[in-house]
Each structure stands twice: as C-alpha cells, then as structure tokens.
Design a protein around this motif. Structure first.
Motif, PDB file in Angstrom:
ATOM      1  N   GLU A 184     -55.126 -49.585  -6.603  1.00 60.27           N
ATOM      2  CA  GLU A 184     -54.369 -48.402  -6.996  1.00 60.27           C
ATOM      3  C   GLU A 184     -53.731 -47.782  -5.757  1.00 60.27           C
ATOM      4  N   PHE A 185     -52.606 -47.123  -5.999  1.00 61.13           N
ATOM      5  CA  PHE A 185     -51.893 -46.391  -4.962  1.00 61.13           C
ATOM      6  C   PHE A 185     -52.639 -45.083  -4.712  1.00 61.13           C
ATOM      7  N   ILE A 186     -52.998 -44.798  -3.473  1.00 56.92           N
ATOM      8  CA  ILE A 186     -53.818 -43.612  -3.195  1.00 56.92           C
ATOM      9  C   ILE A 186     -53.170 -42.604  -2.262  1.00 56.92           C
ATOM     10  N   TYR A 187     -52.097 -42.981  -1.581  1.00 57.94           N
ATOM     11  CA  TYR A 187     -51.521 -42.067  -0.599  1.00 57.94           C
ATOM     12  C   TYR A 187     -51.090 -40.758  -1.267  1.00 57.94           C
ATOM     13  N   ARG A 210     -48.652 -39.012 -11.455  1.00 62.57           N
ATOM     14  CA  ARG A 210     -48.020 -39.668 -10.329  1.00 62.57           C
ATOM     15  C   ARG A 210     -46.505 -39.521 -10.483  1.00 62.57           C
ATOM     16  N   GLU A 211     -45.859 -39.096  -9.418  1.00 59.87           N
ATOM     17  CA  GLU A 211     -44.433 -38.859  -9.426  1.00 59.87           C
ATOM     18  C   GLU A 211     -43.683 -40.177  -9.371  1.00 59.87           C
ATOM     19  N   LYS A 212     -42.676 -40.324 -10.211  1.00 57.18           N
ATOM     20  CA  LYS A 212     -41.844 -41.529 -10.208  1.00 57.18           C
ATOM     21  C   LYS A 212     -40.776 -41.399  -9.129  1.00 57.18           C
ATOM     22  N   ASN A 213     -40.406 -42.543  -8.572  1.00 56.94           N
ATOM     23  CA  ASN A 213     -39.391 -42.550  -7.532  1.00 56.94           C
ATOM     24  C   ASN A 213     -38.764 -43.928  -7.505  1.00 56.94           C
ATOM     25  N   ASP A 214     -37.452 -44.005  -7.368  1.00 53.62           N
ATOM     26  CA  ASP A 214     -36.778 -45.293  -7.372  1.00 53.62           C
ATOM     27  C   ASP A 214     -36.516 -45.862  -5.998  1.00 53.62           C
ATOM     28  N   GLY A 215     -36.849 -45.157  -4.945  1.00 55.99           N
ATOM     29  CA  GLY A 215     -36.561 -45.722  -3.631  1.00 55.99           C
ATOM     30  C   GLY A 215     -37.292 -45.030  -2.527  1.00 55.99           C
ATOM     31  N   PRO A 216     -37.125 -45.568  -1.327  1.00 55.06           N
ATOM     32  CA  PRO A 216     -37.877 -45.076  -0.176  1.00 55.06           C
ATOM     33  C   PRO A 216     -37.263 -43.870   0.522  1.00 55.06           C
ATOM     34  N   GLY A 262     -53.614 -47.652   4.525  1.00 51.30           N
ATOM     35  CA  GLY A 262     -54.078 -46.506   3.745  1.00 51.30           C
ATOM     36  C   GLY A 262     -53.228 -46.109   2.562  1.00 51.30           C
ATOM     37  N   LEU A 263     -52.367 -46.997   2.083  1.00 48.54           N
ATOM     38  CA  LEU A 263     -51.521 -46.649   0.945  1.00 48.54           C
ATOM     39  C   LEU A 263     -52.137 -47.039  -0.397  1.00 48.54           C
ATOM     40  N   ILE A 264     -52.904 -48.114  -0.406  1.00 46.55           N
ATOM     41  CA  ILE A 264     -53.584 -48.519  -1.631  1.00 46.55           C
ATOM     42  C   ILE A 264     -55.046 -48.802  -1.309  1.00 46.55           C
TER      43      ILE A 264
END
Length: 157
Positions: free
Chosen positions: A94-97, A3-9, A79-81
């Motif tokens: 869990e996060f599925i998107y 899963r890719e890490k990301n600090d913001g939207p 549909g995100l989790i």
C-alpha cells in the motif's frame, strides 16, 4: 482513509522524493518508474504486482512485470509504500507517504480490509521499549478473522 487522486507528478512531493532517491542510488528515473508510481498513488488501495500490472496494461501502458518487481523495493526503501500482508503467494502493498500510520483488519472469507488506528498501541510500544531496551520506530499489526457480513453468511458467532 481517503486518498487524493492525482494524474501526474507536478508538484507532488512523493515524485520528487522518488526522483531524489533514485539519483542517490545512481539509477535512472525512467518513464516506466514514474508510470508505476503514478498508478500506485492514484489507486490508493492495497495491491499486488499482478493487480498493478493488469491495471497498467488495461490503461494501454506497455510495462513488464519485471519493471514493477524492480521498482517495488525502491519504493519501499524510500518510504513511499510498504508491504502489508502475504496472501495466495503474493505480497500485497500500500501507498503510505503522507498517510497516518494505521493497522489492518482483514476478512479471511471476502478479503475485505478495514484500516484502523488504535492509540493504545503507542503505550504497548513504549512498554516494550522500556522492557527490552529498544528504540521502537514503528509496528505493523494485522488482525484477521471474519467481517460481520461473512460471519452472518457463514453462520459464525
């Protein structure tokens, strides 16, 4: 599953999907909701509300559990989790998107979770759809038992 890490939207479609969904429901896209989604996206692991709450508190975020409990159904509905399993009185999510559909092997002793993809399940879905006249849109499979380490520790065959 990586899963890719990301600090913001910024530029992340899951945040836009959530914003659009919230607005269609006539709700406000609040900073609290964004913080909750950001933590879920960045963690990329199975979680329950208590774990998520503690992680956010440890990062200095001032959110209530009620905010998390109110946000979870919205994230599921858009549909995100997804709900993964129920254990110790808590639902785990869990996060599925953007992630390939997968199933879970769960160790009853150490609680290890291994994710797997089993192509033959598509054939079973197709057979069930034909047999019962359904239009199958998915499945959720959890297999539980004891992982190799726990089998050895517990002296199980």
């Amino acid at each position: 599953m990586t899963r890719e890490k990301n600090d913001g939207p910024q530029g992340r479609p899951e945040f836009q999907i959530f914003k659009d969904y919230i607005r269609k429901k006539g709700l406000r896209y609040t900073p609290e909701r964004e913080i909750i989604l950001r933590e879920i996206v960045n963690t990329g692991d199975h979680f329950d509300v208590d774990e998520l709450y503690l992680r956010l508190r440890n990062k200095g975020e001032r959110l209530s559990k009620a905010s998390i409990y109110r946000t979870i159904p919205l994230l599921i509905d858009c549909g995100l989790i997804q709900e993964v399993y129920y254990e110790d009185g808590h639902m785990h999510y869990e996060f599925i998107y953007g992630h390939e559909h997968h199933c879970h092997l769960r160790c009853l002793e150490c609680r290890r979770i291994d994710e797997f993809v089993e192509p033959s399940l598509k054939k079973i879905e197709d057979r069930l759809a034909r047999k019962f006249g359904y239009r199958v849109v998915g499945h959720k499979l959890e297999v539980y038992g004891y992982c190799p380490e726990c089998r050895k520790k517990l002296n199980l065959r």
